[in-house]
Design an enzyme around this catalytic site. Structure first.
Site, PDB file in Angstrom:
ATOM      1  N   GLY B 127       0.830  -1.204   0.000  1.00  0.00           N
ATOM      2  CA  GLY B 127       0.000   0.000   0.000  1.00  0.00           C
ATOM      3  C   GLY B 127       0.860   1.248   0.000  1.00  0.00           C
ATOM      4  O   GLY B 127       1.032   1.884   1.050  1.00  0.00           O
ATOM      5  N   SER B 129       1.344   3.676  -3.319  1.00  0.00           N
ATOM      6  CA  SER B 129       0.856   4.766  -4.173  1.00  0.00           C
ATOM      7  C   SER B 129      -0.520   5.262  -3.741  1.00  0.00           C
ATOM      8  O   SER B 129      -1.314   4.509  -3.161  1.00  0.00           O
ATOM      9  CB  SER B 129       0.755   4.293  -5.624  1.00  0.00           C
ATOM     10  OG  SER B 129       2.016   3.976  -6.123  1.00  0.00           O
ATOM     11  N   SER B 161      -1.332  -4.091  -6.483  1.00  0.00           N
ATOM     12  CA  SER B 161      -1.384  -5.423  -7.089  1.00  0.00           C
ATOM     13  C   SER B 161      -1.781  -6.446  -6.037  1.00  0.00           C
ATOM     14  O   SER B 161      -1.321  -6.367  -4.895  1.00  0.00           O
ATOM     15  CB  SER B 161      -0.020  -5.795  -7.665  1.00  0.00           C
ATOM     16  OG  SER B 161       0.356  -4.857  -8.643  1.00  0.00           O
ATOM     17  N   GLU B 245      14.017  -4.888  -4.385  1.00  0.00           N
ATOM     18  CA  GLU B 245      12.975  -5.230  -5.339  1.00  0.00           C
ATOM     19  C   GLU B 245      13.415  -5.043  -6.791  1.00  0.00           C
ATOM     20  O   GLU B 245      12.946  -5.737  -7.683  1.00  0.00           O
ATOM     21  CB  GLU B 245      11.731  -4.372  -5.043  1.00  0.00           C
ATOM     22  CG  GLU B 245      10.513  -4.667  -5.893  1.00  0.00           C
ATOM     23  CD  GLU B 245      10.059  -6.119  -5.832  1.00  0.00           C
ATOM     24  OE1 GLU B 245      10.546  -6.857  -4.968  1.00  0.00           O
ATOM     25  OE2 GLU B 245       9.237  -6.506  -6.667  1.00  0.00           O
ATOM     26  N   GLU B 376      11.620   6.991 -15.486  1.00  0.00           N
ATOM     27  CA  GLU B 376      12.135   8.345 -15.270  1.00  0.00           C
ATOM     28  C   GLU B 376      12.622   8.528 -13.835  1.00  0.00           C
ATOM     29  O   GLU B 376      13.618   9.221 -13.598  1.00  0.00           O
ATOM     30  CB  GLU B 376      11.048   9.380 -15.603  1.00  0.00           C
ATOM     31  CG  GLU B 376      10.755   9.502 -17.093  1.00  0.00           C
ATOM     32  CD  GLU B 376      10.058   8.286 -17.683  1.00  0.00           C
ATOM     33  OE1 GLU B 376       9.368   7.556 -16.938  1.00  0.00           O
ATOM     34  OE2 GLU B 376      10.209   8.062 -18.889  1.00  0.00           O
TER      35      GLU B 376
END
Lengths: 375, 393
Positions: B127, B129, B161, B245, B376
């Site tokens: 949890g 974004s 997700s 990750e 980016e």
């Protein structure tokens, strides 16, 4: 699996880098271009003292017994300092003699080449649109004592200073043969090319040059396989050299992006600028790791020749694909300054173009990858 | 240097492949497909992996692992991702949520939360974004207000997700102090998803009904004992977690599986009386894909080598991630190009090709250059920390 350099390799890279930083500023690279032989004889003598020409050659012929990987590590440092030396090309010309030379040829050249007392050059390219790997048209007519060579080779790297030339020629066997010819043999003439490449290139013409059976390197008619294997080594070394070129261009671009101010702040605060620098780093890092793998697999060639050939093709195809973009970005970041002769970027970008066009282009290497995939 | 896996590692890979061949049902594609059988199957497979000691192979023994090497872990990741990640969401537990708890969790948290992970019994979601906090993650607004032994959490998360898997636990970021610099006032929580006040709403995506979800927190009461690390120190943990990750997914391995299938297809398919494999354009595209896969793979191996030497490959991991996400997209792109218009057909169309693999690869890879730090954002990290360039304007 371990993709880090060992202590010896790291030390080798560091000592080369320090040597160039201390003794070979870019002014020296500029001076070298003005010399007839195209490189610094003093630096070559120093390289010979350090044992670099023989670093990847076996001890029994005067080398240090390290592998191609060590020479690859050195090649990157050469590129980073815009050093032109016949180190890589001479090594590649030594390999056929080492692998397949007759005893007299080996006795005549291996020790001198390993010690840097002489340099060798591969003389492959001919007028007529072929590549380094094309079947030679250079004619040899049979004589009482062997053959007589007549014809011209082009684009011979460091050809003007080479003491021995490894020449592909048609001896009438239905396939090219490789012949070792002393550069001072009667009838050999060498003319430097006019070129924008900082690396000296020469045209070598053979006017009825006599060669005997001992001069043939390997089986008659079987040059293609030997040349291919020597070029595998050379192209990987050249790719590592190009890694150094790309890294040097990146350092210049980053420096410029930090120090050049417009609108009251460094241009590097703009992502349109900083991300171009990042893109160079992202691709140079991939070039390096692919080149290391190719060198390592060539050093372990006998364990898995197919894997070695595949790794060489992958490294060369990737690097030749990305190198034009790397230098386009480096120039873009620099604006007009990078286009001047005064600024150092041109030392690297001209070498990079030279790299890209030598030893087979991106499309050729990509086709080798396709073959390795089983297509 | 050594560019080969050891004989033991290769033997382990062979064993894993046999296991997957036996266990993967014919209907299995990837974890993201809309198939009700998929998520229960991943739970079942994780338990079987746990039984063999392969699930948490690389974890330390004290936490239910086998002290496996980073290279054994790399082999597991390659074989799993190439097979559509049949561990489902649980790869996240293994790659970084578990290691974060080992590093920053209290003994009580470790004893409570790690064993279910090691047993393959628990699905975690992330949890992070929020609708207004994407690349600028530190500006997140979900609030956790301390109330005695609890925090009261209110706010909304998005792009989560596996939240509707359903997830059992959530690694949550929430603001505990609104009065300090935005990076400083964030804390990390280990939230039980059955807590009253938590609602999950799936967001249909181009790749299917349940690729990701929104999570709503309405006065959800979270015990203080579920905070990971110190209060207001969550941002440091994020940096640590994401570094694990970035190289935690062997994306090149999936791209390589796609390439293998395309090579076989090109050899077996005749066009105008000659194999597609003889078409120079097809050869060049497949070779380009092969080259990019190799670059991505070796950069991952390079970052893992640094990890194996006990250092943190921060920049190297970002560079590897850029290559890996781009090559996953290239695989889908090249795959559909090679199939041409028939690539548009789904697997259940009688004229569909290669079981719909190429359209799935294309669809599923669209978000990979965006999720977990966009390309980016990676480039900003490399620019500032790797190249020493000034912060972006």
């Amino acid at each position: 699996m371990d993709l880090t350099l060992d202590d010896d390799q790291r030390l080798l890279a560091e000592s080369a880098r320090q040597l160039f930083e201390r003794t070979y500023p870019t002014t020296a690279a500029r001076e070298a271009e003005e010399r007839p032989e195209g490189f610094s004889a003093e630096l070559w003598a120093r390289a010979a003292e350090l044992g670099w020409p023989g670093i990847a050659l076996p001890e029994e012929c005067g080398g240090a017994g390290y592998g191609l990987l060590e020479l690859t590590v050195l090649a990157e440092e050469l590129g980073r300092a815009a050093v032109s030396l016949p180190l890589l090309t001479s090594y590649a010309a030594t390999l056929p003699v080492l692998w397949s030379g007759s005893t007299p040829t080996r006795d005549a050249w291996l020790g001198r080449l390993a010690g840097g007392d002489a340099s060798g050059a591969l003389a492959l390219l001919e007028p007529g649109g072929g590549s380094e790997r094309s079947a030679p048209a250079l004619r040899a007519t049979a004589s009482d004592t062997g053959w007589t060579l007549s014809g011209t080779k082009l684009g011979v790297r460091f050809g003007a200073s080479a003491a021995v030339l490894l020449v592909t020629a048609d001896l009438g066997d239905g396939g090219g043969s490789l012949v070792a010819v002393a550069a001072d043999a009667p009838g050999v003439s060498v003319a430097p090319h006019r070129t924008f490449s900082p690396e000296p290139l020469a045209a070598v013409t053979f006017h009825g040059v006599a060669v005997g059976p001992d001069a043939v390197v390997g089986e008659r008619g079987a040059a293609a396989a030997i040349v291919d294997r020597a070029l595998a080594h050379l192209t990987v070394l050249d790719t590592a050299y190009a890694v150094g070129l790309g890294d040097a261009a990146l350092a210049l671009a980053v420096d410029h992006a930090i120090n050049r101010e417009q609108f009251g702040r460094p241009i590097g605060v703009n992502q349109a600028v900083s991300h171009q620098c990042v893109d160079i780093r992202v691709e140079v890092d991939a070039m390096r790791v692919l080149a290391h793998q190719a060198a390592w697999r060539l050093d372990h060639h006998d364990a898995d020749p197919a894997a070695a050939a595949r790794a060489v093709a992958l490294a060369n195809a990737y690097a030749r694909d990305v190198i034009p973009g790397i230098f386009a970005r480096a120039h873009q970041v620099h604006g007009a300054m990078g286009f001047t002769m005064e600024y150092d970027l041109q030392l690297f970008s001209r070498r990079a173009k030279s790299y890209e066009l030598t030893g087979g282009g991106a499309a050729w290497h990509l086709e080798q990858v396709a073959g390795a995939l089983g297509l | 240097m050594d560019f080969d896996f050891t004989a033991d590692e290769e033997a382990f890979r062979a064993e894993l492949r046999v296991f997957l061949d036996d266990e993967l049902p014919t209907w299995w594609k990837t974890v993201f497909v809309d198939d009700e059988r998929a998520m229960p199957f991943t739970r079942e497979l994780c338990r079987k992996l746990a039984d063999r000691g392969w699930l948490t192979l690389s974890w330390p023994r004290e936490h239910g692992g086998a002290d496996g090497s980073v290279w054994q872990q790399a082999v597991v990741r390659e074989e799993m991702w190439a097979a559509g990640e049949p561990r489902g969401p649980q790869y996240m537990n293994l790659n970084y949520i578990g290691p974060l708890i080992m590093r920053f969790g209290t003994p009580e948290q470790q004893a409570r939360l790690l064993p279910p992970m090691a047993a393959g019994d628990v699905i975690w979601c992330q949890g992070f974004s929020e609708p207004e906090a994407g690349s600028d993650l530190a500006s997140l607004k979900t609030r956790a207000v301390r109330d005695g032994d609890h925090y009261i959490v209110n706010g909304q998360k998005i792009w989560n997700s596996y939240a509707d898997a359903p997830a059992d636990q959530c690694l949550l970021l929430a603001r505990t102090n609104p009065d300090v610099k935005k990076q400083v006032g964030i804390s990390m929580f280990l939230v039980d998803m059955r807590t009253p006040g938590i609602t999950v709403r799936p967001i249909p995506s181009m790749a299917g009904k349940s690729e990701f979800s929104e999570i709503f927190f309405d006065d959800a009461v979270i015990p203080v004992t579920d905070r990971l690390g110190d209060e207001d120190n969550g941002w440091t943990l994020v940096g640590e977690g994401l570094a694990f990750e970035r190289i935690g997914i062997a994306r090149y391995a999936r791209a390589n599986r796609v390439l293998e299938h395309l090579v076989a297809y090109a050899r077996d398919t005749e066009v105008g009386g000659r194999p597609l494999a003889e078409d120079p354009a097809v050869r060049a595209r497949l070779a380009t894909l092969a080259v990019r896969i190799e670059a991505a793979k070796l950069l991952n191996y390079g970052a893992i080598s640094i990890q194996a030497a006990g250092e943190v490959p921060a920049i190297e991991a970002s560079i590897a991630r850029i290559h890996n996400t781009q090559v996953e997209q290239l695989a889908g792109q090249v795959g559909l190009e090679v199939l041409g218009a028939r690539g548009l057909l789904l697997e259940d169309d009688p004229f569909g090709l290669l079981g719909g693999e190429m359209q799935r690869q294309w669809l599923e890879s669209i978000p990979v250059t965006v999720a977990a730090g966009s390309t980016e954002v990676q480039k900003n990290i490399i620019a500032q920390r790797g190249l020493g360039l000034p912060r972006s304007a």
